[in-house]
Write a protein that holds these residues in place. Structure first.
Motif, PDB file in Angstrom:
ATOM      1  N   HIS A  93       0.838  -1.205   0.000  1.00 39.71           N
ATOM      2  CA  HIS A  93       0.000   0.000   0.000  1.00 39.71           C
ATOM      3  C   HIS A  93       0.875   1.258   0.000  1.00 39.71           C
ATOM      4  O   HIS A  93       2.078   1.205   0.234  1.00 39.71           O
ATOM      5  CB  HIS A  93      -0.943  -0.003   1.212  1.00 39.71           C
ATOM      6  CG  HIS A  93      -0.254   0.208   2.516  1.00 39.71           C
ATOM      7  ND1 HIS A  93       0.460  -0.779   3.168  1.00 39.71           N
ATOM      8  CD2 HIS A  93      -0.146   1.322   3.283  1.00 39.71           C
ATOM      9  CE1 HIS A  93       0.962  -0.289   4.288  1.00 39.71           C
ATOM     10  NE2 HIS A  93       0.614   0.975   4.383  1.00 39.71           N
ATOM     11  N   SER A  94       0.234   2.372  -0.273  1.00 38.78           N
ATOM     12  CA  SER A  94       0.945   3.647  -0.289  1.00 38.78           C
ATOM     13  C   SER A  94       0.326   4.576   0.753  1.00 38.78           C
ATOM     14  O   SER A  94      -0.794   4.369   1.206  1.00 38.78           O
ATOM     15  CB  SER A  94       0.868   4.279  -1.677  1.00 38.78           C
ATOM     16  OG  SER A  94      -0.472   4.557  -2.006  1.00 38.78           O
ATOM     17  N   ARG A  95       1.088   5.590   1.115  1.00 41.34           N
ATOM     18  CA  ARG A  95       0.614   6.569   2.092  1.00 41.34           C
ATOM     19  C   ARG A  95       1.245   7.916   1.780  1.00 41.34           C
ATOM     20  O   ARG A  95       2.276   8.015   1.109  1.00 41.34           O
ATOM     21  CB  ARG A  95       0.960   6.135   3.509  1.00 41.34           C
ATOM     22  CG  ARG A  95       2.457   6.062   3.760  1.00 41.34           C
ATOM     23  CD  ARG A  95       2.778   5.892   5.243  1.00 41.34           C
ATOM     24  NE  ARG A  95       4.206   5.774   5.465  1.00 41.34           N
ATOM     25  CZ  ARG A  95       5.064   6.775   5.501  1.00 41.34           C
ATOM     26  NH1 ARG A  95       4.658   8.010   5.298  1.00 41.34           N
ATOM     27  NH2 ARG A  95       6.355   6.561   5.728  1.00 41.34           N
ATOM     28  N   TRP A  96       0.612   8.973   2.284  1.00 43.14           N
ATOM     29  CA  TRP A  96       1.185  10.302   2.153  1.00 43.14           C
ATOM     30  C   TRP A  96       2.350  10.441   3.118  1.00 43.14           C
ATOM     31  O   TRP A  96       2.474   9.687   4.079  1.00 43.14           O
ATOM     32  CB  TRP A  96       0.122  11.370   2.441  1.00 43.14           C
ATOM     33  CG  TRP A  96      -0.970  11.396   1.428  1.00 43.14           C
ATOM     34  CD1 TRP A  96      -2.301  11.163   1.638  1.00 43.14           C
ATOM     35  CD2 TRP A  96      -0.848  11.671   0.034  1.00 43.14           C
ATOM     36  NE1 TRP A  96      -3.000  11.275   0.471  1.00 43.14           N
ATOM     37  CE2 TRP A  96      -2.143  11.580  -0.534  1.00 43.14           C
ATOM     38  CE3 TRP A  96       0.229  11.975  -0.807  1.00 43.14           C
ATOM     39  CZ2 TRP A  96      -2.380  11.796  -1.891  1.00 43.14           C
ATOM     40  CZ3 TRP A  96      -0.018  12.184  -2.149  1.00 43.14           C
ATOM     41  CH2 TRP A  96      -1.300  12.101  -2.684  1.00 43.14           C
ATOM     42  N   LEU A  97       3.191  11.393   2.876  1.00 45.82           N
ATOM     43  CA  LEU A  97       4.344  11.654   3.723  1.00 45.82           C
ATOM     44  C   LEU A  97       3.902  12.184   5.087  1.00 45.82           C
ATOM     45  O   LEU A  97       2.891  12.878   5.195  1.00 45.82           O
ATOM     46  CB  LEU A  97       5.249  12.704   3.061  1.00 45.82           C
ATOM     47  CG  LEU A  97       5.812  12.334   1.698  1.00 45.82           C
ATOM     48  CD1 LEU A  97       6.444  13.560   1.045  1.00 45.82           C
ATOM     49  CD2 LEU A  97       6.826  11.217   1.821  1.00 45.82           C
ATOM     50  N   THR A  98       4.683  11.870   6.103  1.00 46.01           N
ATOM     51  CA  THR A  98       4.428  12.407   7.431  1.00 46.01           C
ATOM     52  C   THR A  98       5.002  13.822   7.517  1.00 46.01           C
ATOM     53  O   THR A  98       5.831  14.217   6.678  1.00 46.01           O
ATOM     54  CB  THR A  98       5.081  11.544   8.527  1.00 46.01           C
ATOM     55  OG1 THR A  98       6.510  11.624   8.362  1.00 46.01           O
ATOM     56  CG2 THR A  98       4.622  10.094   8.464  1.00 46.01           C
ATOM     57  N   ASN A  99       4.587  14.572   8.531  1.00 48.92           N
ATOM     58  CA  ASN A  99       5.137  15.911   8.739  1.00 48.92           C
ATOM     59  C   ASN A  99       6.656  15.852   8.901  1.00 48.92           C
ATOM     60  O   ASN A  99       7.380  16.707   8.386  1.00 48.92           O
ATOM     61  CB  ASN A  99       4.504  16.572   9.969  1.00 48.92           C
ATOM     62  CG  ASN A  99       3.056  16.940   9.732  1.00 48.92           C
ATOM     63  OD1 ASN A  99       2.626  17.112   8.597  1.00 48.92           O
ATOM     64  ND2 ASN A  99       2.292  17.062  10.802  1.00 48.92           N
ATOM     65  N   GLU A 100       7.140  14.861   9.607  1.00 42.84           N
ATOM     66  CA  GLU A 100       8.580  14.705   9.812  1.00 42.84           C
ATOM     67  C   GLU A 100       9.299  14.445   8.486  1.00 42.84           C
ATOM     68  O   GLU A 100      10.366  15.012   8.222  1.00 42.84           O
ATOM     69  CB  GLU A 100       8.866  13.571  10.794  1.00 42.84           C
ATOM     70  CG  GLU A 100      10.328  13.448  11.147  1.00 42.84           C
ATOM     71  CD  GLU A 100      10.600  12.402  12.218  1.00 42.84           C
ATOM     72  OE1 GLU A 100      11.681  11.804  12.162  1.00 42.84           O
ATOM     73  OE2 GLU A 100       9.740  12.189  13.085  1.00 42.84           O
ATOM     74  N   GLU A 101       8.739  13.590   7.642  1.00 45.49           N
ATOM     75  CA  GLU A 101       9.357  13.303   6.341  1.00 45.49           C
ATOM     76  C   GLU A 101       9.374  14.547   5.452  1.00 45.49           C
ATOM     77  O   GLU A 101      10.360  14.815   4.760  1.00 45.49           O
ATOM     78  CB  GLU A 101       8.610  12.168   5.642  1.00 45.49           C
ATOM     79  CG  GLU A 101       8.825  10.824   6.298  1.00 45.49           C
ATOM     80  CD  GLU A 101       7.853   9.756   5.834  1.00 45.49           C
ATOM     81  OE1 GLU A 101       8.202   8.565   5.968  1.00 45.49           O
ATOM     82  OE2 GLU A 101       6.745  10.092   5.343  1.00 45.49           O
ATOM     83  N   VAL A 119      10.537  14.665  -2.522  1.00 48.95           N
ATOM     84  CA  VAL A 119      10.495  13.966  -1.243  1.00 48.95           C
ATOM     85  C   VAL A 119       9.531  12.804  -1.414  1.00 48.95           C
ATOM     86  O   VAL A 119       8.377  13.000  -1.798  1.00 48.95           O
ATOM     87  CB  VAL A 119      10.021  14.895  -0.103  1.00 48.95           C
ATOM     88  CG1 VAL A 119      10.055  14.159   1.230  1.00 48.95           C
ATOM     89  CG2 VAL A 119      10.882  16.155  -0.047  1.00 48.95           C
ATOM     90  N   GLY A 120      10.007  11.595  -1.173  1.00 51.36           N
ATOM     91  CA  GLY A 120       9.192  10.413  -1.428  1.00 51.36           C
ATOM     92  C   GLY A 120       9.322  10.008  -2.884  1.00 51.36           C
ATOM     93  O   GLY A 120      10.356  10.232  -3.523  1.00 51.36           O
ATOM     94  N   THR A 121       8.263   9.444  -3.413  1.00 52.08           N
ATOM     95  CA  THR A 121       8.268   9.010  -4.805  1.00 52.08           C
ATOM     96  C   THR A 121       7.039   9.555  -5.519  1.00 52.08           C
ATOM     97  O   THR A 121       6.028   9.873  -4.882  1.00 52.08           O
ATOM     98  CB  THR A 121       8.303   7.468  -4.917  1.00 52.08           C
ATOM     99  OG1 THR A 121       8.478   7.113  -6.295  1.00 52.08           O
ATOM    100  CG2 THR A 121       7.039   6.824  -4.381  1.00 52.08           C
ATOM    101  N   MET A 122       7.128   9.646  -6.826  1.00 52.38           N
ATOM    102  CA  MET A 122       6.002  10.088  -7.648  1.00 52.38           C
ATOM    103  C   MET A 122       5.488   8.949  -8.526  1.00 52.38           C
ATOM    104  O   MET A 122       4.511   9.120  -9.241  1.00 52.38           O
ATOM    105  CB  MET A 122       6.439  11.253  -8.535  1.00 52.38           C
ATOM    106  CG  MET A 122       6.930  12.462  -7.767  1.00 52.38           C
ATOM    107  SD  MET A 122       5.651  13.270  -6.816  1.00 52.38           S
ATOM    108  CE  MET A 122       4.666  13.947  -8.119  1.00 52.38           C
TER     109      MET A 122
END
Length: 130
Positions: A93-101, A119-122
């Motif tokens: 599964h996928s998720r949005w980034l956390t505030n810390e990330e 930041v993260g992946t697209m």
């Protein structure tokens, strides 16, 4: 403060520069419903700024980076940087980034003076969270 109130925002920017001197670095995460705000901020700072300054513009996953850059990257004293926020894929599964990330991604972009940083992946786009 509410950045949609552009006159108050610009007043506060001027007051800040009068009290503290030139602004050398701005991190801006402004939602698309206030589309002229960032351009107004950049213009105001550039008008009062004695030299070069950096803008790290945080953008969501749907932003068209080329289009956004074309709207803001017109001022000579401005060093424009883009930080695009993606998502994380964990197991199936996928998720949005956390505030810390998000924060760490922006800090990394500043520390390494990246003009463009994701930041993260697209990808894959179809796996992004709904």
């Amino acid at each position: 403060m509410d950045y949609r109130d552009e006159s108050l925002l610009l007043k506060k920017i001027r007051e800040t520069m009068q009290q503290n001197g030139p602004i050398e670095l701005v991190i801006a995460w402004i939602h698309s419903y206030a589309d002229s705000t960032l351009e107004r901020i950049a213009s105001e700072i550039s008008q009062w700024q004695g030299g070069s300054w950096k803008l790290f513009h945080v953008l969501g996953s749907r932003a068209n980076l080329t289009e956004v850059k074309g709207q803001i990257d017109k001022l000579d004293a401005l060093q424009y940087h883009q930080v695009q926020l993606g998502f994380k894929i964990e197991d199936s599964h996928s998720r949005w980034l956390t505030n810390e990330e998000i924060s760490q991604g922006v800090i990394d972009s500043i520390q390494h003076d990246r003009l463009l940083h994701t930041v993260g992946t697209m990808e894959p786009w179809e796996k992004r969270p709904s």
